[in-house]
Design an enzyme around this catalytic site. Structure first.
Site, mmCIF file in Angstrom:
data_model
loop_
_atom_site.group_PDB
_atom_site.id
_atom_site.type_symbol
_atom_site.label_atom_id
_atom_site.label_comp_id
_atom_site.label_asym_id
_atom_site.label_seq_id
_atom_site.Cartn_x
_atom_site.Cartn_y
_atom_site.Cartn_z
ATOM 1 N N HIS A 1 0.138 -23.089 21.723
ATOM 2 C CA HIS A 1 1.232 -22.145 21.524
ATOM 3 C C HIS A 1 0.786 -21.059 20.559
ATOM 4 O O HIS A 1 1.017 -19.873 20.794
ATOM 5 C CB HIS A 1 2.465 -22.874 20.997
ATOM 6 C CG HIS A 1 3.646 -21.996 20.751
ATOM 7 N ND1 HIS A 1 4.862 -22.468 20.299
ATOM 8 C CD2 HIS A 1 3.815 -20.652 20.882
ATOM 9 C CE1 HIS A 1 5.715 -21.463 20.168
ATOM 10 N NE2 HIS A 1 5.092 -20.347 20.510
ATOM 11 N N HIS B 1 1.436 -13.286 14.960
ATOM 12 C CA HIS B 1 0.755 -14.171 14.012
ATOM 13 C C HIS B 1 -0.696 -13.783 13.753
ATOM 14 O O HIS B 1 -1.162 -13.852 12.615
ATOM 15 C CB HIS B 1 0.823 -15.615 14.523
ATOM 16 C CG HIS B 1 2.221 -16.115 14.721
ATOM 17 N ND1 HIS B 1 3.050 -16.421 13.673
ATOM 18 C CD2 HIS B 1 2.934 -16.336 15.857
ATOM 19 C CE1 HIS B 1 4.225 -16.833 14.140
ATOM 20 N NE2 HIS B 1 4.184 -16.775 15.457
ATOM 21 N N GLU C 1 1.317 -13.810 20.550
ATOM 22 C CA GLU C 1 0.775 -14.530 19.396
ATOM 23 C C GLU C 1 -0.117 -13.630 18.553
ATOM 24 O O GLU C 1 -0.134 -13.740 17.329
ATOM 25 C CB GLU C 1 0.018 -15.767 19.870
ATOM 26 C CG GLU C 1 0.916 -16.841 20.454
ATOM 27 C CD GLU C 1 1.969 -17.329 19.476
ATOM 28 O OE1 GLU C 1 1.601 -17.697 18.349
ATOM 29 O OE2 GLU C 1 3.161 -17.320 19.821
#
Length: 226
Positions: free
Chosen positions: A72, A118, A114
């Site tokens: 993930h 992040h 992502e």
């Protein structure tokens, strides 16, 4: 009418001041490279596909491309809280780098999300970030029992955590958390230090699934449900 001014309790003021640095740290946007540790989130792909139904990513959920645990994300974290979207706009992800991740992050949309959310808090270099994602993933052994399921299986979060700990020497009870949506097992979150060694993360551990038992849908469809 006289105005009455009530004194703010000294102990409450001191408590607020003491907690302010942690609150500010958890809520700030963040700067690339300034964080304490990582969380490697391994999603049980069949749970995502079942929960999302027709909205699920075909590249991940089509029967021709069955997946079990997938990445993930690799999330930079503070001791309390986490940064997000540290560079806007996010640097461009070269197509070869993006394609290289699709075996473990089976959705272009997921890879780009992502990175923006992040990855930019880890480094401004997408190639370096996804190289670290790959190394983090390859540094964790998926237990044999969860490499593939052909039928629905009921598990306890503790059972899943114990299996991961047994397969990964050095992974302590305060370094891993199992997440669920109340019914399904969603993902396993493993805390890593900046060198990708296992690391303690009490805050992540406290947010673990509290259900007694949850279901893991199969990698391929089954006719019977638990």
């Amino acid at each position: 009418m006289a105005c009455v001014i009530r004194a703010f309790p000294a102990w409450l003021l001191l408590a607020a001041l003491a907690s302010w640095p942690q609150l500010a740290l958890a809520q700030q946007k963040g700067e690339p490279g300034r964080f304490d540790h990582y969380v490697l989130a391994l999603s049980w792909s069949p749970s995502y596909c079942e929960a999302m139904g027709e909205r699920a990513e075909p590249a991940q959920c089509a029967t021709a491309r069955p997946f079990a645990f997938v990445v993930h994300g690799l999330w930079p974290q503070y001791a309390r809280g986490w940064p997000e979207s540290c560079l806007s706009p996010a640097p461009y992800v070269p197509e070869p780098v993006l394609r290289s991740m699709l075996d473990v992050m089976p959705s272009r949309r997921l890879v780009l999300h992502e990175w923006r959310t992040h990855g930019t808090c880890a480094t401004p270099d997408p190639a370096a970030y996804f190289d670290k994602v790959r190394r983090a993933y390859e540094g964790v052994t998926i237990p044999d029992a969860f490499r593939r399921l052909d039928a629905y299986r009921m598990v306890s979060p503790g059972e899943v955590e114990a299996a991961f700990r047994a397969a990964n020497p050095g992974l302590g009870a305060d370094m891993i958390a199992v997440d669920c949506d109340g019914r399904r097992l969603k993902e396993v979150r493993i805390c890593l230090d900046r060198s990708l060694g296992f690391a303690s993360c009490p805050e992540v551990d406290r947010r673990a699934c509290r259900a007694e038992r949850v279901v893991m849908p199969p990698v391929r469809g089954a006719t019977a449900r638990p």
